[in-house]
Design an enzyme around this catalytic site. Sequence first.
Site, PDB file in Angstrom:
ATOM      1  CG  HIS A 327       3.233  57.581  51.320  1.00 18.39           C
ATOM      2  ND1 HIS A 327       2.849  58.420  50.304  1.00 18.39           N
ATOM      3  CD2 HIS A 327       4.005  56.632  50.752  1.00 18.39           C
ATOM      4  CE1 HIS A 327       3.370  57.987  49.168  1.00 18.39           C
ATOM      5  NE2 HIS A 327       4.077  56.898  49.417  1.00 18.39           N
ATOM      6  NE  ARG A 347       4.942  61.825  45.447  1.00 19.20           N
ATOM      7  CZ  ARG A 347       5.723  61.446  46.446  1.00 19.20           C
ATOM      8  NH1 ARG A 347       6.794  62.144  46.729  1.00 19.20           N
ATOM      9  NH2 ARG A 347       5.443  60.382  47.174  1.00 19.20           N
TER      10      ARG A 347
END
Length: 558
Positions: A327, A347
């Site tokens: 990740h 994000r």
Amino acid sequence: MGYTPEMKELIKRVEATRAERIERTRRGEYFTPMTLDERADVLKKFHPDYMDEGRRAVKLGPNKGDVYPEEIVDLFEAYPRLHPDQVDCSVLPTYTTDVLVVGGGGGGTAAALLAAENGAKVILATKLRHGDANTVMAEGGIQGADHEVDSPYFHFIDTLGGGHFTNRPYLLAALTRDAPLVIAWLEKLGMMFDKRPDGRMLVRHGGGTSRKRMHSAGDMTGSEIMRVVRDEARNRRDDIEIMEFSAAVEILKDAKGRACGALMYNLETEEYFVVRSRAVVLATGGNGRLHIQGFACTNHYGATADGLVLAYRAGVPMDFLHSTQYHPTGAAYPEQNVGLLITEKVRGLGANLLNIKGEQFVFEREPRDVESAAIIRECAERGLGIRTPVGRLGVWLDSPMIEELEGPGSVERELPAKYMQFIRYGIDIRTEPMLIYPTLHYQNGGIKIDQNAETGVPGLYAAGETTGGVHGENRLMGNSLLDILVFGRRAGVNAAAYVKSLGGDLGEPKLDHVRDYIRELEAAGVERTRISPMLLPDYTTDDVRQRQLTACYVGTMR
Ligand SMILES: Cc1cc2nc3c(=O)[nH]c(=O)nc-3n(C[C@H](O)[C@H](O)[C@H](O)COP(=O)(O)OP(=O)(O)OC[C@H]3O[C@@H](n4cnc5c(N)ncnc54)[C@H](O)[C@@H]3O)c2cc1C
């Protein structure tokens, strides 16, 4: 504690570029996404999956010759915890049921529920407590194309692109078609999804998606899913028996080669026992705790790839096991949080990724593998990472942007768990960025299944993170929570149907396939220095490891 004075100095560079970046975001302008060639280039040069180092060909079994990470090959090239000669199933304590589900995360619990709904008696055996699993840790969301502007078709195409067009199409079709059904099922079970003021589901973008289809429950989506499925299973006591601290150590097969239960180990009493069943569902989750290539991981303590070992010894091939997901945003500071997942939702809500100069260097919604490779490049090749006091490298994730873009209070509202996990170490992510680096997150590959969650062994089903093929070589965010429920449910339905088709037939349990596997190990010259399945992470000292080996090969079985 908080950031060191040196790090605080560097944060000023982030603050210096923030106002302009926020303005750009408000205008809908983004860092230019990579072309397909650029993606391929950064992956080849910087993604751990593309390196020769730390990988080798497996010497035996259904995937003999295939190259996997060494940590996985080590488990395949290891001896069973018990030699079949030490096991007499007729004298061990024995439980009998229709369907044995191994694994008490979301996939296993969904399988248990659907098997019971379809008329089967179920034992759900799990290594730790029911719900101690990766599922409960999942944060950002679950995908499902249930909005007007979306459809399973777009979901299929996005996921195929994210998987570099390698996904097994029959599995992907099942995933995307069942998705709206799964979202509706969860809501019916009482899941508290994030909603708009008018009551409609709130959906967001995830990396690599062309439509907003990420459904969430704050940043604790997995915990909320686990709450409702676990409650439901616990409420069906007549049909579903839960066995905690009960680890499967070997699949049992009958003389016709059908799965007929498992040899189990009680982690509390340290005793072996047997569950005899007409069908078995493996839902044992991932392998993060193998720390492939030395990476920190996001996974729960029991993520030790046991299901892969059990299935492999039973003769089931693996699919895509060469591929691991790192990740992009794992915590790199403070030290207590290293490896901790920082959900993609950060994000999605607008936070930029920045190097030591406070500059953007990558589009924030590239597929995960590309994003991770770009971060590794920024640190390793360009030398623009930020170094922590213990020498780790990372880049900034500018979470304070969220308060500006989404309004005051949005960090605590949208990311309550993250806020707490950092504030306890003196870092306020509403006003200070997070330092992040890729972290080992997900097992892209695993047990080979078909769209019915069937393996090649009659009566043996598998679902969830322990399987491979749905996501190809890269999983998109929100597709795993979906995967475990789609295939968990399918495994439950199909296992129950298979049980019905057998009538009363209950096979006599044998471990002949394990005996054959040992012969293969010996023929391949594998030394008796490792045993598997691992059950718990290998953070043991040499004397404990030696004791385990001795108990298996010299000592007696309790
Ligand atoms: C921090 C984090 C955040 C995530 N966020 C998201 C997200 O936002 N969206 C998304 O889609 N995905 C997310 N994921 C991935 C997703 O949560 C997992 O892939 C998924 O929940 C796995 O479900 P599972 O049922 O297959 O396995 P798990 O939930 O891990 O359950 C496996 C179970 O099997 C048990 N077990 C293992 N071995 C044995 C054995 N030998 N005998 C008996 N029991 C055994 C384990 O103890 C555990 O209970 C996240 C993962 C993590 C770690």
